[in-house]
Motif scaffolding. Structure first.
Motif, PDB file in Angstrom:
ATOM      1  N   ILE A 130       0.820  -1.216   0.000  1.00 58.15           N
ATOM      2  CA  ILE A 130       0.000   0.000   0.000  1.00 58.15           C
ATOM      3  C   ILE A 130       0.852   1.263   0.000  1.00 58.15           C
ATOM      4  CG2 ILE A 130      -2.121  -0.979   0.949  1.00 58.15           C
ATOM      5  CD1 ILE A 130      -1.369   0.032   3.669  1.00 58.15           C
ATOM      6  N   PHE A 131       2.113   1.135   0.452  1.00 58.39           N
ATOM      7  CA  PHE A 131       3.006   2.287   0.396  1.00 58.39           C
ATOM      8  C   PHE A 131       3.495   2.520  -1.041  1.00 58.39           C
ATOM      9  CE2 PHE A 131       7.405   3.945   0.568  1.00 58.39           C
ATOM     10  CZ  PHE A 131       7.127   5.197   1.109  1.00 58.39           C
ATOM     11  N   SER A 132       3.744   1.443  -1.741  1.00 57.10           N
ATOM     12  CA  SER A 132       4.379   1.585  -3.065  1.00 57.10           C
ATOM     13  C   SER A 132       3.385   1.535  -4.223  1.00 57.10           C
ATOM     14  CB  SER A 132       5.431   0.493  -3.250  1.00 57.10           C
ATOM     15  OG  SER A 132       4.815  -0.764  -3.199  1.00 57.10           O
ATOM     16  N   GLU A 133       2.089   1.244  -3.942  1.00 51.95           N
ATOM     17  CA  GLU A 133       1.117   1.166  -5.038  1.00 51.95           C
ATOM     18  C   GLU A 133       0.813   2.552  -5.587  1.00 51.95           C
ATOM     19  OE1 GLU A 133      -2.526  -0.337  -3.176  1.00 51.95           O
ATOM     20  OE2 GLU A 133      -3.200   1.720  -2.948  1.00 51.95           O
ATOM     21  N   PRO A 134       0.478   2.741  -6.793  1.00 51.85           N
ATOM     22  CA  PRO A 134       0.516   1.755  -7.870  1.00 51.85           C
ATOM     23  C   PRO A 134       1.816   1.836  -8.662  1.00 51.85           C
ATOM     24  CG  PRO A 134      -0.649   3.698  -8.608  1.00 51.85           C
ATOM     25  CD  PRO A 134      -0.108   4.016  -7.243  1.00 51.85           C
ATOM     26  N   VAL A 135       2.843   2.443  -8.058  1.00 52.04           N
ATOM     27  CA  VAL A 135       4.081   2.702  -8.803  1.00 52.04           C
ATOM     28  C   VAL A 135       4.916   1.430  -8.929  1.00 52.04           C
ATOM     29  CG1 VAL A 135       6.092   4.205  -8.963  1.00 52.04           C
ATOM     30  CG2 VAL A 135       4.030   5.011  -7.812  1.00 52.04           C
ATOM     31  N   LEU A 136       5.186   0.784  -7.786  1.00 57.40           N
ATOM     32  CA  LEU A 136       6.038  -0.396  -7.792  1.00 57.40           C
ATOM     33  C   LEU A 136       5.247  -1.685  -7.606  1.00 57.40           C
ATOM     34  CD1 LEU A 136       8.931   0.935  -5.498  1.00 57.40           C
ATOM     35  CD2 LEU A 136       8.788   0.993  -7.990  1.00 57.40           C
ATOM     36  N   PRO A 308      -6.676   1.045 -12.670  1.00 61.95           N
ATOM     37  CA  PRO A 308      -6.944   0.265 -11.458  1.00 61.95           C
ATOM     38  C   PRO A 308      -8.430   0.155 -11.136  1.00 61.95           C
ATOM     39  CG  PRO A 308      -5.147   1.807 -11.078  1.00 61.95           C
ATOM     40  CD  PRO A 308      -5.715   2.131 -12.421  1.00 61.95           C
TER      41      PRO A 308
ATOM     42  N   ARG B  62      -0.028  12.049 -14.925  1.00 59.26           N
ATOM     43  CA  ARG B  62      -0.458  10.677 -14.640  1.00 59.26           C
ATOM     44  C   ARG B  62      -1.923  10.488 -15.059  1.00 59.26           C
ATOM     45  NH1 ARG B  62       2.221   7.684 -11.294  1.00 59.26           N
ATOM     46  NH2 ARG B  62       0.409   6.831 -10.207  1.00 59.26           N
ATOM     47  N   ASP B  64      -4.179   8.545 -13.804  1.00 58.74           N
ATOM     48  CA  ASP B  64      -5.076   8.515 -12.655  1.00 58.74           C
ATOM     49  C   ASP B  64      -5.062   9.820 -11.872  1.00 58.74           C
ATOM     50  OD1 ASP B  64      -6.602   5.953 -11.752  1.00 58.74           O
ATOM     51  OD2 ASP B  64      -4.839   5.233 -12.801  1.00 58.74           O
ATOM     52  N   ASP B  66      -3.316  10.716  -9.558  1.00 60.12           N
ATOM     53  CA  ASP B  66      -3.257  10.437  -8.126  1.00 60.12           C
ATOM     54  C   ASP B  66      -1.874  10.825  -7.604  1.00 60.12           C
ATOM     55  OD1 ASP B  66      -1.936   8.532  -9.589  1.00 60.12           O
ATOM     56  OD2 ASP B  66      -2.461   6.870  -8.278  1.00 60.12           O
ATOM     57  N   PRO B  68       0.494   8.909  -5.121  1.00 60.39           N
ATOM     58  CA  PRO B  68       0.666   7.754  -4.245  1.00 60.39           C
ATOM     59  C   PRO B  68       1.548   8.070  -3.033  1.00 60.39           C
ATOM     60  CG  PRO B  68       1.194   7.216  -6.542  1.00 60.39           C
ATOM     61  CD  PRO B  68       1.065   8.690  -6.470  1.00 60.39           C
ATOM     62  N   PRO B  69       1.422   7.276  -1.969  1.00 54.83           N
ATOM     63  CA  PRO B  69       2.243   7.492  -0.766  1.00 54.83           C
ATOM     64  C   PRO B  69       3.746   7.538  -1.078  1.00 54.83           C
ATOM     65  CG  PRO B  69       0.553   5.849  -0.335  1.00 54.83           C
ATOM     66  CD  PRO B  69       0.461   6.173  -1.789  1.00 54.83           C
ATOM     67  N   LEU B  70       4.170   6.734  -2.032  1.00 53.18           N
ATOM     68  CA  LEU B  70       5.596   6.730  -2.390  1.00 53.18           C
ATOM     69  C   LEU B  70       6.025   8.104  -2.887  1.00 53.18           C
ATOM     70  CD1 LEU B  70       7.972   4.657  -2.648  1.00 53.18           C
ATOM     71  CD2 LEU B  70       7.370   4.471  -5.057  1.00 53.18           C
ATOM     72  N   PHE B  71       5.182   8.757  -3.668  1.00 49.83           N
ATOM     73  CA  PHE B  71       5.487  10.094  -4.164  1.00 49.83           C
ATOM     74  C   PHE B  71       5.489  11.104  -3.013  1.00 49.83           C
ATOM     75  CE2 PHE B  71       4.257   9.884  -8.955  1.00 49.83           C
ATOM     76  CZ  PHE B  71       4.954   8.689  -9.073  1.00 49.83           C
ATOM     77  N   PHE B 125       2.455  12.967   7.405  1.00 51.88           N
ATOM     78  CA  PHE B 125       2.244  11.893   6.435  1.00 51.88           C
ATOM     79  C   PHE B 125       1.214  10.889   6.978  1.00 51.88           C
ATOM     80  CE2 PHE B 125       3.729   7.684   4.798  1.00 51.88           C
ATOM     81  CZ  PHE B 125       3.572   7.915   3.443  1.00 51.88           C
ATOM     82  N   LEU B 129      -2.721  10.045   5.659  1.00 46.75           N
ATOM     83  CA  LEU B 129      -3.123   8.730   5.152  1.00 46.75           C
ATOM     84  C   LEU B 129      -4.392   8.207   5.817  1.00 46.75           C
ATOM     85  CD1 LEU B 129       0.173   6.718   4.643  1.00 46.75           C
ATOM     86  CD2 LEU B 129      -1.205   7.905   2.958  1.00 46.75           C
TER      87      LEU B 129
END
Lengths: 513, 147
Positions: A130-136, A308, B62, B64, B66, B68-71, B125, B129
């Motif tokens: 859930i941290f890396s979705e949807p990138v990795l 998705p 992008r 979507d 969106d 994402p948390p990674l970003f 952060f 979330l």
């Protein structure tokens, strides 16, 4: 099904506005409530849940429907389309129909369950997903069973069994005191029994009217010779898999959405038992690339459009949601077509199945339409006509045709909406669905202080694009509650930060609102 | 939640001026210096308003749309690196006749900076979330906007 003019309705239902006196004199059982939601499915449940959490006394809410559990129809459609309890729905972790806040999402709950069972590694893997979705990583989606279980819990918490009433709504009419009367049948026997219920605020969430059958296929389905060989993915068709497991065979698959993907997955599972199963995926046209919206383009692979969820994520609560809300009717229709349409999710397993199938030849894609279908011994003879440029016709022998092109959405196919449109001349939007305001009110049904709201697929093309998703149903419920608060509807109170946290705490503790 | 530009600005302002401020005051006590953590918080806010425009631009590329948390995490790290680089850009500040950014002590260590910045970021952060959805019911639908 009963309609506007059928005899199961009292004759005075032919009028647009009914007098309370006439209703009382009719001799029909008549009861009253303040809030009434028609459908009894997840849309109704979410609306009632919002009302109760916003302070409404559950005793003043009635949900009219045919099933005891709000998810009964969804579960049936899922099972028919081969999505069982342990399979994952196409829904965001935060699409939580049991929780109006969308938090904690199903991913966090699944992590908690894993930790409680001592599966720390699985929980960590989920946290990374859930941290890396949807990138990795492909996006997390909840297991169907988890969604249903959570709905059961929330149903108990808000007293759904007292709110819910068995009944098939047949017609809604305005009354002369600013309310609405709903005629409904309290039994499955549609004719001869009719009850009336009065409400000031009505919510319509009757869902999809039925399965969609493409016109060129419909006539074949009516004939007995074809019925077992020609199935719709949303109808029971377990016999197809049983037979394929035993004898193998060829399946012609129609549709390229998420259901088609799941059917291919299911057929692949059967192939592991019997490798003599082949899939011919019949698509009307090639799809070399996805649509473009400003600088972004949707991913397309093997003629499948990938995203998705059924709409881009920003449609659920970002700038695209705002674009949709501000757009006019014409623009909204264009945006629904552009952002939505037939798409599937990019899941590694499904990609592997398609790639392997194409390489090994047991999965093939053909472009064209079914021109003719004829019965053959233990199967069908199918003539496929290529597109206009080639006029190619090929004849195939198939054991089954599985139509996974979706569900019917036209209001005309819903007896209740058809009746309402005929009686009140309700306008449609440019998508062809019922037009609603930005607060999801059916403006054409306004009656003094009475209001009618709607949610779900019947209002596709309105102010919110993914309107038949869990989040879409929640958004519609929230906007209609905002509208009720603005009107001073009884019992509904604004949920500011303090009350919101308080109500969430009660949800977390499993205490009634 | 997929943010809008207004949503990014409003959420950043709200969180930095509430939980961010509280945490910063705590570090003020810990470091025995109130001015430096408060100044850093101010710079995070001001530079962040610009960063948010960049993030929104990237987001629009992008399909979507969106974030994402990674970003979010990568953005936080980038902002930290830029801010630390600015704090230690002695040549730049000397050219302006200063010993460093106004309000920031030249004795600030990387450990102090990382602890302070890291704590504020991780708390913000985590709030974004989940808990923000609970406190502000409409926040997730409005792309982080409050009004």
């Amino acid at each position: 099904m009963p309609t506007f003019s059928e005899p199961s309705l009292p004759p005075f239902f032919e009028q647009q506005q009914l007098s309370i006196g006439a209703l009382k004199q009719s001799g029909l059982p008549l009861e009253e409530t303040t809030y009434l939601t028609i459908g009894g499915g997840i849309g109704s449940f979410i609306w009632a849940d919002h009302l109760v959490i916003h302070g409404v006394d559950p005793a003043t809410i009635v949900a009219l429907g045919l099933e005891a559990r709000p998810y009964a129809r969804l579960r049936r459609l899922c099972r028919n389309s081969q999505i069982f309890e342990h399979d994952r729905l196409r829904s965001d972790s935060g699409g939580t129909p049991d929780n109006i806040w969308g938090w904690p999402g199903y991913a966090l709950r699944e992590m908690g369950r894993d930790l409680r069972r001592g599966r720390a590694r699985q929980a960590a893997r989920l946290a990374w997903q859930i941290f890396s979705e949807p990138v990795l990583h492909h996006p997390f989606t909840p297991q169907a069973g988890d969604v249903f279980t959570s709905l059961d819990r929330e149903a108990r918490r808000i007293g759904w069994s007292s709110i819910r009433r068995f009944g098939l709504a047949q017609a809604v009419r305005k009354t002369n005191d600013g309310r609405y009367v709903v005629a409904y049948s309290p039994t499955m026997a549609l004719k001869g029994s009719c009850r009336l219920i009065l409400a000031r605020y009505v919510h319509l969430a009757v869902g999809y009217p039925g399965v969609r059958v493409l016109p060129e296929l419909d006539r074949y389905r009516q004939q007995r010779d074809y019925r077992r060989h020609f199935v719709n993915a949303y109808e029971p068709h377990a016999h197809v898999y049983r037979r394929l497991r035993q004898t193998g065979g060829t399946v012609i698959l129609r549709g390229r959405g998420i259901t088609a993907s799941r059917i291919i997955h299911r057929l692949h599972q059967e192939r592991e038992r019997n490798p003599n199963i082949r899939i011919l995926h019949l698509m009307q046209t090639p799809k070399p690339h996805g649509p473009r919206y400003y600088y972004a383009r949707r991913l397309t692979q093997n003629h499948f459009d990938h995203q998705p969820y059924n709409f881009p994520k920003a449609c659920f609560g970002g700038d695209l949601r705002r674009v949709m809300e501000r757009a006019d009717d014409q623009e909204r229709a264009g945006l629904v077509g552009l952002w939505g349409g037939t798409t599937t999710a990019k899941r590694p397993l499904w990609e592997r199945i398609i790639t392997t199938g194409l390489n090994e030849g047991w999965y093939q894609i053909r472009f064209g339409r079914l021109a003719r279908v004829e019965p053959a011994q233990n199967g069908l003879t199918v003539v496929v006509r290529g597109d206009a440029a080639w006029l190619e016709e090929i004849t195939l022998r198939a054991d089954f045709i599985i139509d996974a092109t979706g569900l019917e959405i036209a209001p005309e196919r819903s007896p209740l909406w058809r009746d309402l449109r005929q009686c009140y001349r309700l306008p449609k939007n440019q998508v062809g669905q019922i037009r609603v305001t930005n607060h999801f009110e059916v403006a054409g049904l306004r009656n003094l202080t009475g209001r009618v709201y709607a949610g779900g697929i019947m209002i596709l093309g309105g102010p919110f694009a993914p309107v038949d998703s869990f989040t879409g149903l929640q958004y519609a419920a929230q906007k209609s509650v905002e509208s009720l608060i603005a009107q001073g509807a009884p019992g509904v109170r604004r949920l500011g930060p303090v009350r919101s946290v308080g109500q969430w705490t009660r949800w977390a503790a499993g205490v009634s609102p | 939640m997929t943010p809008t530009l207004w949503g990014r600005w409003q959420t950043r302002l709200l969180l930095l001026s509430t939980v961010g401020l509280l945490i910063t005051l705590g570090f003020g006590v810990l470091f025995g210096n109130w001015v430096t953590p408060l100044a850093l918080l101010g710079y995070v806010l001001l530079l962040g308003l610009v960063w948010d425009v960049v993030y929104q631009g990237v987001q629009s590329l992008r399909w979507d749309r969106d974030w994402p948390p990674l970003f979010m995490a990568a953005g936080g790290l980038l902002e930290a690196l830029l801010l630390w680089g600015l704090v230690k850009a002695d040549v730049l500040w000397a050219g302006l006749g200063l010993t460093g950014p106004p309000g920031v002590s030249p004795e600030l260590t990387l450990m102090q900076f990382a602890l302070h910045y890291g704590t504020v970021f991780v708390v913000m952060f985590s709030l974004m979330l989940g808990p923000m959805r609970v406190i502000f019911l409409q926040w997730r639908f409005r792309g982080g906007q409050f009004f």
